[in-house]
Design an enzyme around this catalytic site. Sequence first.
Site, PDB file in Angstrom:
ATOM      1  CB  SER A  74     -30.085 -62.187  28.340  1.00 51.85           C
ATOM      2  OG  SER A  74     -31.472 -61.931  28.368  1.00 51.85           O
ATOM      3  CB  CYS A  75     -33.396 -63.654  24.012  1.00 48.10           C
ATOM      4  SG  CYS A  75     -34.612 -63.978  25.311  1.00 48.10           S
TER       5      CYS A  75
END
Length: 467
Positions: free
Chosen positions: A246-247
């Site tokens: 995930s960013c």
Amino acid sequence: MSLTPEQAVAELVAKARKAQAIFDDYNQEQVDEVVTATAWALINPENNARLAELAVEETGLGNVKDKITKNHRKTLGLLRDLMQAKTVGVISEDPVNGMVEIGRPVGVVGVIVPSTNPIATPMNNILNALKCRNAIILAPSPKGQPSCTRLLELVYQELDRVGAPRDLVQQLPTPVSKILSQEMLSQVDHIVATGSQNNVRASYTSGTPAFGVGAGNVAVIVDETADLADAAAKIKASKTFDNATSCSSENSIVIVDAVYDAMLAELARVNGALLNSDEKQQLQSAMWHDGHLNRHVLAKPVADVCAVAGLNREGLGDSDFLMVTETDTGPDAPFSGEKMSLVLTVYRASDYAAAKAKASEILDYMGKGHSLGIHTNDASRPVELGETMPVCRVIVNQAHCFATGGSFDNALPFSLSMGCGSWGGNITDQNVHYRQYMNVTRVVRTIPPREVSVEDIFGDYKRKYLS
């Protein structure tokens, strides 16, 4: 005779427009049934498990258990958000102001899909698009295309079940290429781009209206008032989820000096391992080649990262995540940037003001506009960060990657695409959700005039400065 990229995309768009024209006549109840049916293609536990396995097998990113959780949670949460939303016909009436708003489709939506989320991101976009009576064409990453193909096969079964046109949901033909993706961007009516900034920029320059998202590089402040055990548990849960694909996973934490040693002890207690200076240098040499992140550490288990870097300290590979200390930011300090790996950068700040300044430096280097986290029991500090830091979200006392994209215990809409506002070069500062897939027509009637005079507007100003 094979089709040119222009012809291949034009064929998809023509089919999408035909299906969308049919879908445009659906009422809200029928649209909601299509959305529910489509979502079942992934919420069905058997389908979810198999798709998660395929995604990890094909992309080599993340882990199956967490992808199952992500697929389920993100889809179910989005359905919660969409359940009561009006998108067909009159969606709001304001008789006092003589305004009626009517929901309208945008047409054919083109979506760029990153390899990190080859199932959850397509489903999120599909549901948002269908909720607003659009057709959608997906441009998956080459590694993620087989997973996306299988997802669409399952979606088609559900569309058939409720009698909706299959061509509402399509993807680019195999093999996906940049040329095909760029051609799609120029032929659709509306774009949502998630993933690399190259893809986002290509969307913005395509001539088609586009919602793109900025780069993530999450920094989290831990101040002297924080519940350290709670903070460590949440940071670990967020950092390790799906191997940090995930960013919104923490890339750096900035710890105030007064609790620095105690916080490191808590992070060690949740099975984080702090590298020494020699090990840090080994890891840095292995993780970046000519400024580019080594794909062999991207979203891989700690044991794999250690093997790539030649880190052989006993027990290190059994850690849940690695930590390195840092003082600098910028290109010469690559650990200060986004890593999408199970490596957490640790900064020490003399006090809260210094921690805030360091977090600002990190954002200035990478991640401006996205989000910032803080673990604190001081109610004023999160608001101060919101007033002064260049981010669209301040996440307070939460596991960052679960909270930023919407959660059952916060008010952000469920999304896998976080707008970063002007700071991140984006047109939106919101979590991209169904409202970004809908046009609104406003019917405007007259109301009693609300005229003002020059004196109403300028009276105080004139008395203060001109008399």
